[in-house]
Motif scaffolding. Structure first.
Motif, PDB file in Angstrom:
ATOM      1  N   ALA A 191       3.655  14.470  -1.210  1.00 21.94           N
ATOM      2  CA  ALA A 191       3.363  15.367  -0.346  1.00 21.94           C
ATOM      3  C   ALA A 191       1.627  15.575  -0.144  1.00 21.94           C
ATOM      4  O   ALA A 191       1.065  15.782   0.477  1.00 21.94           O
ATOM      5  CB  ALA A 191       4.001  16.587  -0.704  1.00 21.94           C
ATOM      6  N   ASP A 192       0.920  15.358  -1.497  1.00 20.85           N
ATOM      7  CA  ASP A 192      -0.642  15.613  -1.606  1.00 20.85           C
ATOM      8  C   ASP A 192      -1.210  14.515  -0.626  1.00 20.85           C
ATOM      9  O   ASP A 192      -2.115  14.584  -0.263  1.00 20.85           O
ATOM     10  CB  ASP A 192      -1.015  15.366  -2.993  1.00 20.85           C
ATOM     11  N   ILE A 193      -0.658  13.150  -0.471  1.00 21.31           N
ATOM     12  CA  ILE A 193      -1.147  12.362   0.362  1.00 21.31           C
ATOM     13  C   ILE A 193      -1.420  12.743   1.705  1.00 21.31           C
ATOM     14  O   ILE A 193      -1.952  12.571   2.683  1.00 21.31           O
ATOM     15  CB  ILE A 193      -0.479  10.887   0.362  1.00 21.31           C
ATOM     16  N   GLU A 194      -0.271  13.548   2.193  1.00 16.52           N
ATOM     17  CA  GLU A 194      -0.240  13.954   3.728  1.00 16.52           C
ATOM     18  C   GLU A 194      -1.329  15.152   3.645  1.00 16.52           C
ATOM     19  O   GLU A 194      -1.592  15.293   5.314  1.00 16.52           O
ATOM     20  CB  GLU A 194       1.033  14.605   4.017  1.00 16.52           C
ATOM     21  N   THR A 195      -2.068  15.755   2.748  1.00 17.58           N
ATOM     22  CA  THR A 195      -2.957  16.821   2.947  1.00 17.58           C
ATOM     23  C   THR A 195      -4.433  16.421   2.885  1.00 17.58           C
ATOM     24  O   THR A 195      -5.204  17.157   2.562  1.00 17.58           O
ATOM     25  CB  THR A 195      -2.567  18.080   2.075  1.00 17.58           C
ATOM     26  N   THR A 196      -4.630  14.945   2.561  1.00 20.53           N
ATOM     27  CA  THR A 196      -5.995  14.667   2.221  1.00 20.53           C
ATOM     28  C   THR A 196      -6.094  13.054   2.976  1.00 20.53           C
ATOM     29  O   THR A 196      -5.463  12.591   3.439  1.00 20.53           O
ATOM     30  CB  THR A 196      -6.295  14.325   0.866  1.00 20.53           C
ATOM     31  N   ASP A 197      -7.478  12.894   3.097  1.00 22.78           N
ATOM     32  CA  ASP A 197      -7.700  11.574   3.772  1.00 22.78           C
ATOM     33  C   ASP A 197      -8.035  10.476   2.756  1.00 22.78           C
ATOM     34  O   ASP A 197      -8.323   9.215   3.199  1.00 22.78           O
ATOM     35  CB  ASP A 197      -8.943  11.675   4.793  1.00 22.78           C
ATOM     36  N   ILE A 198      -7.530  11.014   1.574  1.00 20.48           N
ATOM     37  CA  ILE A 198      -7.556   9.811   0.614  1.00 20.48           C
ATOM     38  C   ILE A 198      -6.117   9.019   0.769  1.00 20.48           C
ATOM     39  O   ILE A 198      -5.408   9.601   0.333  1.00 20.48           O
ATOM     40  CB  ILE A 198      -7.778  10.219  -0.865  1.00 20.48           C
ATOM     41  N   THR A 199      -6.190   7.661   0.647  1.00 22.86           N
ATOM     42  CA  THR A 199      -4.978   6.975   1.202  1.00 22.86           C
ATOM     43  C   THR A 199      -4.870   5.772  -0.073  1.00 22.86           C
ATOM     44  O   THR A 199      -5.695   4.804   0.076  1.00 22.86           O
ATOM     45  CB  THR A 199      -4.892   6.419   2.502  1.00 22.86           C
ATOM     46  N   PRO A 200      -3.965   5.923  -0.823  1.00 26.66           N
ATOM     47  CA  PRO A 200      -3.667   4.633  -1.823  1.00 26.66           C
ATOM     48  C   PRO A 200      -3.381   3.381  -1.098  1.00 26.66           C
ATOM     49  O   PRO A 200      -2.335   3.666  -0.360  1.00 26.66           O
ATOM     50  CB  PRO A 200      -2.968   5.419  -2.772  1.00 26.66           C
ATOM     51  N   THR A 201      -3.423   2.311  -1.838  1.00 29.48           N
ATOM     52  CA  THR A 201      -3.175   1.018  -1.388  1.00 29.48           C
ATOM     53  C   THR A 201      -1.756   1.072  -1.303  1.00 29.48           C
ATOM     54  O   THR A 201      -1.013   0.627  -0.652  1.00 29.48           O
ATOM     55  CB  THR A 201      -3.844  -0.062  -1.840  1.00 29.48           C
ATOM     56  N   HIS A 202      -1.302   1.562  -2.737  1.00 31.55           N
ATOM     57  CA  HIS A 202       0.083   1.485  -2.888  1.00 31.55           C
ATOM     58  C   HIS A 202       0.606   2.762  -3.688  1.00 31.55           C
ATOM     59  O   HIS A 202      -0.372   3.338  -4.515  1.00 31.55           O
ATOM     60  CB  HIS A 202       0.278   0.374  -4.345  1.00 31.55           C
ATOM     61  N   VAL A 203       1.704   3.267  -3.653  1.00 29.79           N
ATOM     62  CA  VAL A 203       2.357   4.453  -4.296  1.00 29.79           C
ATOM     63  C   VAL A 203       3.552   3.919  -4.863  1.00 29.79           C
ATOM     64  O   VAL A 203       4.625   3.317  -4.631  1.00 29.79           O
ATOM     65  CB  VAL A 203       2.684   5.237  -3.275  1.00 29.79           C
ATOM     66  N   LEU A 204       3.402   3.990  -6.385  1.00 30.89           N
ATOM     67  CA  LEU A 204       4.587   3.680  -7.179  1.00 30.89           C
ATOM     68  C   LEU A 204       5.000   4.666  -7.972  1.00 30.89           C
ATOM     69  O   LEU A 204       4.252   5.776  -8.236  1.00 30.89           O
ATOM     70  CB  LEU A 204       3.922   2.575  -8.208  1.00 30.89           C
ATOM     71  N   ASP A 205       6.470   4.691  -8.423  1.00 32.08           N
ATOM     72  CA  ASP A 205       6.986   5.741  -9.164  1.00 32.08           C
ATOM     73  C   ASP A 205       6.242   5.868 -10.447  1.00 32.08           C
ATOM     74  O   ASP A 205       6.066   7.062 -10.944  1.00 32.08           O
ATOM     75  CB  ASP A 205       8.455   5.122  -9.311  1.00 32.08           C
ATOM     76  N   SER A 206       5.650   4.778 -11.059  1.00 35.35           N
ATOM     77  CA  SER A 206       5.122   4.833 -12.608  1.00 35.35           C
ATOM     78  C   SER A 206       4.353   3.692 -12.688  1.00 35.35           C
ATOM     79  O   SER A 206       4.529   2.535 -12.200  1.00 35.35           O
ATOM     80  CB  SER A 206       5.997   4.978 -13.621  1.00 35.35           C
ATOM     81  N   ILE A 207       3.534   3.592 -13.888  1.00 37.05           N
ATOM     82  CA  ILE A 207       2.898   2.351 -14.197  1.00 37.05           C
ATOM     83  C   ILE A 207       3.646   1.231 -14.586  1.00 37.05           C
ATOM     84  O   ILE A 207       3.423   0.060 -14.463  1.00 37.05           O
ATOM     85  CB  ILE A 207       1.970   2.589 -15.503  1.00 37.05           C
ATOM     86  N   ALA A 208       5.046   1.279 -14.997  1.00 38.52           N
ATOM     87  CA  ALA A 208       6.057   0.531 -15.096  1.00 38.52           C
ATOM     88  C   ALA A 208       6.203  -0.516 -13.863  1.00 38.52           C
ATOM     89  O   ALA A 208       6.533  -1.805 -14.075  1.00 38.52           O
ATOM     90  CB  ALA A 208       7.377   0.994 -15.541  1.00 38.52           C
TER      91      ALA A 208
END
Length: 258
Positions: free
Chosen positions: A233-250
């Motif tokens: 949800a935080d991604i939708e409120t900012t212009d900072i866009t990660p290349t990947h979104v992962l559940d965890s470092i695993a």
């Protein structure tokens, strides 16, 4: 995908409080088996790098898996390069002063100084604030280890380094040079350790506004893991866009699969 190196945040990414994120040791092992070098990067200024290595070892992560770059050490490295003969007044944790001294800088406890370094300070008091204020003279540089607004604690969030930096900023009307995330100065120090270009590296972290933003500014690909500060949800409120979104470092090793 192919990356020449991976930067890994610690709090919220490798562990949450005292508990490791499930699968973290296996993920680090898988990356090492692929020949991918790692460096751990953290804005924490209250823990020595050797202690971080010991904690990683206790979690089953080989302490040789990667160097740990803390905001305290990165600040000392920066000043040793650009202000090697400076006297430095510190309002922060003892680790910061120790890192500065180890880098050959003169740590000053009273009077004016060439540089004032401010970070998280659990001993903040009127005397320490006054000392920081009076350390400023003509030409004094103001350096912040980082500007994190809060710091995690098992009982809930506590004020971060940014609270102390803001107090000194208000007293002195000086803008600080910031070394820690999201500043790219932290990324430069980490990249020097790996010996690879920043644009060939992946930044893995749980905080959009520090980890991911630093990666963006440095021209890196980024992976937001959903085990800490930021969520989808935080991604939708900012212009900072990660290349990947992962559940965890695993899940990071899956990015390297053909």
């Amino acid at each position: 995908m192919t990356y020449s190196g991976v930067f890994v945040d610690l709090d919220g990414t490798v562990w949450r409080g005292r508990d490791p994120v499930p699968g973290v040791a296996d993920a680090v092992r898988a990356l090492r088996e692929r020949g991918v070098p790692l460096v751990f990067v953290t804005n924490n200024t209250g823990v020595r790098r050797d202690d971080f290595h010991a904690r990683l070892d206790a979690l089953g992560i080989d302490p040789d898996a990667g160097e740990v770059v803390t905001a305290a050490w990165a600040t000392a490295e920066y000043l040793a390069e650009y202000r090697p003969n400076a006297s430095v007044h510190v309002m922060g944790q003892d680790v910061v002063a120790d890192e500065l001294a180890a880098a050959g800088l003169t740590v000053s406890e009273s009077g004016t100084a060439d540089v004032v370094v401010v970070g998280y300070d659990e001993r903040v008091s009127m005397d320490r604030l006054t000392g920081a204020l009076r350390a400023f003279g003509p030409g004094t540089d103001f350096v912040a280890t980082n500007r994190d607004s809060t710091t995690p604690h098992e009982d809930g969030p506590m004020p971060g380094a940014g609270a102390f930096v803001a107090a000194v900023e208000e007293m002195t009307d000086h803008d600080p040079l910031v070394v820690g995330k999201p500043s790219t100065r932290m990324a430069d120090v980490a990249a020097d350790i790996l010996g690879v270009p920043l644009d060939e590296c992946l930044m893995v972290g749980d905080n959009l506004h520090t980890d991911v933003l630093m990666g963006d500014r440095a021209g890196m690909d980024t992976a937001l893991v959903l085990t800490g500060v930021s969520d989808r949800a935080d991604i939708e409120t900012t212009d900072i866009t990660p290349t990947h979104v992962l559940d965890s470092i695993a899940d990071v090793p899956t990015l390297f699969e053909n």
